[in-house]
Design a protein around this motif. Structure first.
Motif, PDB file in Angstrom:
ATOM      1  N   ARG A   5       1.070  -1.321  -0.028  1.00 18.26           N
ATOM      2  CA  ARG A   5      -0.340   0.242   0.093  1.00 18.26           C
ATOM      3  C   ARG A   5       0.730   1.169  -0.318  1.00 18.26           C
ATOM      4  O   ARG A   5       1.448   1.259   0.943  1.00 18.26           O
ATOM      5  N   THR A   6       0.798   2.165  -0.947  1.00 17.92           N
ATOM      6  CA  THR A   6       2.047   3.181  -0.701  1.00 17.92           C
ATOM      7  C   THR A   6       0.524   4.318  -1.216  1.00 17.92           C
ATOM      8  O   THR A   6      -0.599   4.358  -1.598  1.00 17.92           O
ATOM      9  N   ALA A   7       0.865   5.384  -0.627  1.00 24.64           N
ATOM     10  CA  ALA A   7      -0.218   6.800  -0.253  1.00 24.64           C
ATOM     11  C   ALA A   7       1.023   8.630  -0.511  1.00 24.64           C
ATOM     12  O   ALA A   7       1.548   8.522  -0.135  1.00 24.64           O
ATOM     13  N   SER A   8      -0.193   8.618  -1.773  1.00 29.43           N
ATOM     14  CA  SER A   8       0.603   9.754  -2.934  1.00 29.43           C
ATOM     15  C   SER A   8       2.497   9.885  -2.590  1.00 29.43           C
ATOM     16  O   SER A   8       3.496  10.794  -2.783  1.00 29.43           O
ATOM     17  N   LEU A   9       2.910   8.683  -2.916  1.00 34.61           N
ATOM     18  CA  LEU A   9       4.422   8.456  -3.013  1.00 34.61           C
ATOM     19  C   LEU A   9       4.863   8.821  -3.894  1.00 34.61           C
ATOM     20  O   LEU A   9       4.495   9.137  -5.064  1.00 34.61           O
ATOM     21  N   THR A  10       6.355   9.932  -3.391  1.00 32.64           N
ATOM     22  CA  THR A  10       6.980  10.578  -4.370  1.00 32.64           C
ATOM     23  C   THR A  10       8.538  11.071  -4.085  1.00 32.64           C
ATOM     24  O   THR A  10       8.894   9.973  -3.730  1.00 32.64           O
ATOM     25  N   LYS A  11       9.295  10.102  -5.571  1.00 34.34           N
ATOM     26  CA  LYS A  11      10.373  10.608  -4.999  1.00 34.34           C
ATOM     27  C   LYS A  11      11.245  11.350  -6.265  1.00 34.34           C
ATOM     28  O   LYS A  11      10.845  10.807  -6.814  1.00 34.34           O
ATOM     29  N   ARG A  12      11.940  12.445  -5.760  1.00 32.49           N
ATOM     30  CA  ARG A  12      12.712  13.423  -6.627  1.00 32.49           C
ATOM     31  C   ARG A  12      13.942  13.640  -6.408  1.00 32.49           C
ATOM     32  O   ARG A  12      14.555  13.641  -5.245  1.00 32.49           O
ATOM     33  N   PHE A  13      14.203  13.935  -7.913  1.00 30.02           N
ATOM     34  CA  PHE A  13      16.144  13.410  -7.540  1.00 30.02           C
ATOM     35  C   PHE A  13      16.812  15.150  -8.427  1.00 30.02           C
ATOM     36  O   PHE A  13      16.055  15.101  -9.371  1.00 30.02           O
ATOM     37  N   GLY A  14      16.779  15.923  -7.339  1.00 27.73           N
ATOM     38  CA  GLY A  14      16.895  17.293  -8.159  1.00 27.73           C
ATOM     39  C   GLY A  14      15.851  17.792  -8.524  1.00 27.73           C
ATOM     40  O   GLY A  14      14.580  17.738  -7.986  1.00 27.73           O
ATOM     41  N   ARG A  15      15.955  18.552  -9.678  1.00 25.19           N
ATOM     42  CA  ARG A  15      14.424  19.041 -10.602  1.00 25.19           C
ATOM     43  C   ARG A  15      13.532  17.911 -11.109  1.00 25.19           C
ATOM     44  O   ARG A  15      12.863  18.234 -11.452  1.00 25.19           O
ATOM     45  N   VAL A  16      13.929  16.579 -11.101  1.00 28.49           N
ATOM     46  CA  VAL A  16      13.673  14.979 -12.170  1.00 28.49           C
ATOM     47  C   VAL A  16      12.657  14.708 -10.504  1.00 28.49           C
ATOM     48  O   VAL A  16      13.121  14.232  -9.908  1.00 28.49           O
ATOM     49  N   THR A  17      11.623  14.284 -11.436  1.00 30.34           N
ATOM     50  CA  THR A  17      10.753  13.282 -10.722  1.00 30.34           C
ATOM     51  C   THR A  17      10.470  12.011 -11.249  1.00 30.34           C
ATOM     52  O   THR A  17       9.583  12.264 -12.425  1.00 30.34           O
ATOM     53  N   ALA A  18      10.779  11.730 -10.301  1.00 35.62           N
ATOM     54  CA  ALA A  18      10.733  10.279 -11.017  1.00 35.62           C
ATOM     55  C   ALA A  18       9.497   9.233 -10.702  1.00 35.62           C
ATOM     56  O   ALA A  18       9.195   8.256 -11.326  1.00 35.62           O
ATOM     57  N   VAL A  19       8.951   9.522  -9.220  1.00 35.61           N
ATOM     58  CA  VAL A  19       7.395   8.870  -8.891  1.00 35.61           C
ATOM     59  C   VAL A  19       6.834  10.350  -8.419  1.00 35.61           C
ATOM     60  O   VAL A  19       7.321  10.659  -7.188  1.00 35.61           O
ATOM     61  N   ASN A  20       5.985  10.385  -9.077  1.00 38.86           N
ATOM     62  CA  ASN A  20       5.096  11.063  -9.014  1.00 38.86           C
ATOM     63  C   ASN A  20       3.100  10.970  -8.431  1.00 38.86           C
ATOM     64  O   ASN A  20       2.534  10.441  -8.764  1.00 38.86           O
ATOM     65  N   GLY A  21       3.337  10.701  -6.537  1.00 34.24           N
ATOM     66  CA  GLY A  21       1.708  10.940  -6.422  1.00 34.24           C
ATOM     67  C   GLY A  21       2.088   9.707  -6.407  1.00 34.24           C
ATOM     68  O   GLY A  21       0.289   9.278  -6.576  1.00 34.24           O
ATOM     69  N   VAL A  22       2.063   8.642  -6.601  1.00 30.98           N
ATOM     70  CA  VAL A  22       1.315   7.116  -6.574  1.00 30.98           C
ATOM     71  C   VAL A  22       0.475   6.684  -5.233  1.00 30.98           C
ATOM     72  O   VAL A  22       0.955   6.763  -4.196  1.00 30.98           O
ATOM     73  N   ASP A  23      -0.067   6.264  -5.564  1.00 32.10           N
ATOM     74  CA  ASP A  23      -1.374   5.873  -4.928  1.00 32.10           C
ATOM     75  C   ASP A  23      -1.570   3.939  -5.353  1.00 32.10           C
ATOM     76  O   ASP A  23      -2.753   3.569  -6.462  1.00 32.10           O
ATOM     77  N   LEU A  24      -1.013   3.551  -4.836  1.00 31.66           N
ATOM     78  CA  LEU A  24      -1.091   1.652  -5.106  1.00 31.66           C
ATOM     79  C   LEU A  24      -1.689   0.693  -4.145  1.00 31.66           C
ATOM     80  O   LEU A  24      -0.695   0.889  -3.070  1.00 31.66           O
ATOM     81  N   THR A  25      -2.298  -0.076  -4.749  1.00 32.13           N
ATOM     82  CA  THR A  25      -3.053  -0.733  -3.356  1.00 32.13           C
ATOM     83  C   THR A  25      -2.445  -2.428  -4.095  1.00 32.13           C
ATOM     84  O   THR A  25      -3.321  -2.698  -5.237  1.00 32.13           O
ATOM     85  N   VAL A  26      -2.271  -3.312  -3.755  1.00 36.83           N
ATOM     86  CA  VAL A  26      -2.035  -4.389  -4.523  1.00 36.83           C
ATOM     87  C   VAL A  26      -2.597  -5.883  -2.475  1.00 36.83           C
ATOM     88  O   VAL A  26      -1.867  -5.672  -2.154  1.00 36.83           O
ATOM     89  N   MET A  48      11.797   2.088  -3.813  1.00 33.91           N
ATOM     90  CA  MET A  48      11.135   2.521  -2.519  1.00 33.91           C
ATOM     91  C   MET A  48       9.681   1.555  -2.011  1.00 33.91           C
ATOM     92  O   MET A  48      10.298   1.686  -0.607  1.00 33.91           O
ATOM     93  N   LEU A  49       9.406   0.364  -2.349  1.00 29.94           N
ATOM     94  CA  LEU A  49       8.855  -0.404  -1.827  1.00 29.94           C
ATOM     95  C   LEU A  49       9.641  -1.518  -0.602  1.00 29.94           C
ATOM     96  O   LEU A  49       9.498  -1.487   0.198  1.00 29.94           O
ATOM     97  N   LEU A  50      11.215  -1.055  -0.801  1.00 31.12           N
ATOM     98  CA  LEU A  50      12.198  -2.567  -0.502  1.00 31.12           C
ATOM     99  C   LEU A  50      13.045  -1.487   1.070  1.00 31.12           C
ATOM    100  O   LEU A  50      13.637  -1.930   1.561  1.00 31.12           O
ATOM    101  N   GLY A  51      12.911  -0.144   0.526  1.00 38.29           N
ATOM    102  CA  GLY A  51      13.506   0.510   1.684  1.00 38.29           C
ATOM    103  C   GLY A  51      15.251   1.231   1.118  1.00 38.29           C
ATOM    104  O   GLY A  51      15.739   1.571   2.131  1.00 38.29           O
ATOM    105  N   LEU A  52      14.554   0.605  -0.595  1.00 40.92           N
ATOM    106  CA  LEU A  52      16.459   0.565  -0.493  1.00 40.92           C
ATOM    107  C   LEU A  52      16.675   2.542  -1.458  1.00 40.92           C
ATOM    108  O   LEU A  52      17.823   2.717  -1.611  1.00 40.92           O
ATOM    109  N   VAL A  53      15.434   2.842  -1.745  1.00 41.55           N
ATOM    110  CA  VAL A  53      15.540   4.615  -1.849  1.00 41.55           C
ATOM    111  C   VAL A  53      14.717   5.332  -0.547  1.00 41.55           C
ATOM    112  O   VAL A  53      13.164   4.285  -1.024  1.00 41.55           O
ATOM    113  N   HIS A  54      14.637   6.043  -0.208  1.00 42.26           N
ATOM    114  CA  HIS A  54      13.702   7.201   0.475  1.00 42.26           C
ATOM    115  C   HIS A  54      13.329   7.882  -0.537  1.00 42.26           C
ATOM    116  O   HIS A  54      13.564   8.532  -0.562  1.00 42.26           O
TER     117      HIS A  54
END
Length: 303
Positions: A5-26, A48-54
């Motif tokens: 389960r993810t809620a508004s999951l987002t990851k930015r690398f500088g100016r690049v948004t690699a993952v943007n507000g993901v709501d996922l349920t499996v 991010m799911l595995l905790g390898l990237v915060h």
């Protein structure tokens, strides 16, 4: 039970948004395929799911526990292969798996040899010799990485491009392995850009584009009939005349007919004395769905 389960999951690398507000349920027990073009954010999401990237913002739960806060409790129940399989290149495959098992379980491990031999057999490496991993082919390394993911008997399996480097026979073997694991209760989540593999294996899919999750749906729903039926007949003119505007496209002896029920249409044509050599309800392919939802992909360079 919900395993991811993810809620508004987002990851930015500088100016690049690699993952943007993901709501996922499996939910537990599904075979879930995460699809999207190269650079769409699939691998970053898995990491991010595995905790390898915060994450920059948002939250992740795996097996009901917050990540990465509870990684020490959760990860022993998860098997994962992310990007290229990791290994000590100067050691053999067996030695690699024994070290991984020791690191995960600690101590001498009375049944370690049996566990290692079991996973090697399951991925097709039972007969591997003592050569170092650096001498393995790409396909052998991929099989070894999947063996490592199975070593702890996971409840959840997260695989990023699991068939990378495998030949057609190997791809078929891996599909059968994953189907067997799913039947035994393991939740399988795989990230891939190979639509045919996801279509053959998964029961539910998510589609990512430019960092966003643009669709999650059961595969059967996505591939439901479109309301059109494909008909092939040696007498296409009679079909056009009989159906009075229902024919939306004609190409020689092949016609596309607007009809909600293929069986009813077939009975109508037969009753009219029209020979039908082929008739099938039109369904959208997974490729059509993904192409409609995603852009050109990050490896394309336009002026």
């Amino acid at each position: 039970m919900t395993v991811i389960r993810t809620a508004s999951l987002t990851k930015r690398f500088g100016r690049v948004t690699a993952v943007n507000g993901v709501d996922l349920t499996v939910p537990a027990g599904v075979r879930f395929g995460l699809l999207g073009p190269n650079g769409s954010g699939k691998t970053t999401l898995v990491r991010m799911l595995l905790g390898l990237v915060h994450p920059t913002s948002g939250s992740v739960e795996l097996l009901g526990r917050a990540m990465p806060r509870h990684a020490a409790d959760v990860l022993p129940r998860v098997g994962a292969l992310v990007e290229n399989p990791a290994a000590w290149p100067h050691l053999s495959g067996r030695a690699n798996l024994r070290l991984l098992d020791a690191a995960g379980r600690g101590g001498r491990g009375r049944d370690r040899k049996a566990r290692v031999e079991d996973v090697l057999a399951r991925v097709g490496l039972a007969g591997v010799d003592r050569r170092p991993v650096k001498a393995y082919s790409l396909g052998m390394r991929q099989r070894l990485g999947i063996a490592a993911a199975l070593l702890r008997g996971p409840e959840l399996l997260l695989l990023d491009e699991p068939t990378n480097g495998l030949d057609p026979r190997g791809i078929g073997e891996m599909r059968e392995l994953l189907l067997g694991l799913s039947a035994s209760g393991v939740t399988v989540v795989l990230s891939s850009h190979l639509l045919s593999e996801v279509e053959a294996l998964c029961t539910r899919v998510g589609v990512m584009d430019a960092g966003r999750l643009v669709l999650t749906e059961d595969l059967d729903v996505l591939r439901s009939p479109t309301g059109h039926v494909r008909v092939r007949t040696p007498d296409p003119g009679s079909v056009v005349g009989l159906l009075n505007g229902q024919v939306v496209h004609r190409d020689g002896d092949a016609l596309l007919v607007r009809a909600p029920d293929a069986g009813v249409l077939n009975a109508q044509l037969v009753a009219a004395g029209i020979t039908v050599t082929e008739l099938s309800a039109e369904r959208r392919s997974l490729e059509q769905v993904v192409l409609e939802l995603t852009g050109a992909g990050s490896d394309r360079v336009d002026p």
